[in-house]
Design a protein around this motif. Sequence first.
Motif: not given
Length: 542
Positions: A44-48, A85-106
């Motif tokens: 029922a929620s926004a499309a992905e 812009e309203s909506g920041s230029g994105l449709p009303r949809a879900r997006f998957q965002v991956r994240w990484e945490l590391a001990r070093d900047e590289r």
Amino acid sequence: MTHSSHQEELRDAARHLGRRRFLTVTGAAAALAFSVNLPAAGTASAAELDGRKIRENPFTLGVASGDPLPDSVLLWTRLAPRPYESGSGLPRARFQVRWELARDERFSRIVRRGSATAHPEFDHSVHVEIKGLEAGHVYYYRFRTGTWTSPVGRTRTAPARSARTSSLKLAAVSCQAYHDGYFTAYKYLAREDVDVVFHLGDYLYEYAVNAVGGARNYTDRKLPAHFHRETVTLEDYRLRYGLYKSDPDLRAAHAAHPFVATWDDHETENNYAGDIPENGVPPEEFLLRRAAAYRAYWENQPLRTPQQPAGPDMKLYRRLQFGSLAQFDILDTRQYRSNQAYGGGWHKPGPESEDPSRTLTAATQERWLLNGWRTSRATWNVVPQQVIFAQWRDVPTGAFKLSMDTWDGYPASRDRVLKGAEAAGIDNLMVLTGDAHVGYAFDLKKDFDNPSSRTVGTEIVATSITSGKDGSDRPGSWNNQMQANLHMKFFNGRRGYAVVTLGRKQARADYRTVSAVTTPGAPVATAASFVTEVGNQGLTPA
């Protein structure tokens, strides 16, 4: 917020409002819980949509981290290919965002990775709470969606609660009116070696920003017309955060250090008090605006799940500990306060302002603060909050006035806090303050009307990042204020920030200032430095 705490805060509100008006307001508040949609579950929620469908860089607003714990960090970003812009230029949809945490900047030593959903209902903001980390450790992080990779952020966890940390360096910032100038101070703050940054309020201003960015006076671009009006709706506030976070120096500071954020008034509306607006609109109408402002604030700050708002309510006061060296009790002096006495502004104190029932925090938050002190074993007990805590007279004569918007307008509330600190045996109390648009240093006195009274703590007032424009080293009121307040040790009207180093034997405060904000790239200098000793409170030049 627990159910019992919420009920106590509602009772606080009832005592200040009167029954008929209270029922009207709480009815509106209940309705507001359903007026801004939350992400729905299932189909029922926004499309992905796949992140590969994003054709422009979605990480224009950068990355941030906040509220560090010994074993956890909070990471933030918001997808916004077109933040103006309203909506920041994105449709009303879900997006998957991956994240990484590391001990070093590289990112050659990744310690955690995962994914989070950017929901359109939260304007595609992402809040990731990562647990199970090492205490007192520096980490690097980044986000990815589709083929896009965010800038790299640097954060750190707090020391273990039992750790005998020898020193802690923090920065205090406040009041960044976009239309008053460039955020140059943040460029220098990004280069400081600090453990954490406390933002003490007025992260944005609700006022209109004209096409040339006010005092920034752009000649190479024009801001869209929707910035030329005051923020009222959820869309207005979201767009305004997009404008502010488009500033590269602000983004650099967020990427360099974890932030601990609390608000003052301008994130919603100038000088509001609880449910009472500045301009006399019905409380139900104002609570709609407050709900929008609080929602956008959470979406755009590195805040944890307990701070997520419910309609027009948001529990922002909270406690952080950095080993046995420091306990931070972050206050909210705006959401629960009694209305400003005498209509606000500067007035002679009198029966209205000195009414003992008046409060800046409400009873629940005040009790939480005092109870936290009773159990504190920290060397330093620091209170990051919004408005000037010390007595602050305008002239050195019997005709003096006090600001009704500060703790001077709520002296009974201040007295209860100071007596609570004394009863809890708090020897090293430090208050961090914003709002004033100048840098101040105060000794906190047991009796402000008696200059020889015992000093019970110190207050470091961070000047503004831009608000007030360029300012001056000695504003026109300098002589009057220094003579009127013998516990005032410093007064400077330039823009900048404060750096405070807490140690086992003393604390040091350095006031950093920039020479101008109406032109970019001004140099930074240290306007003054002070120290206060453990067990012997009082500011002396370093």
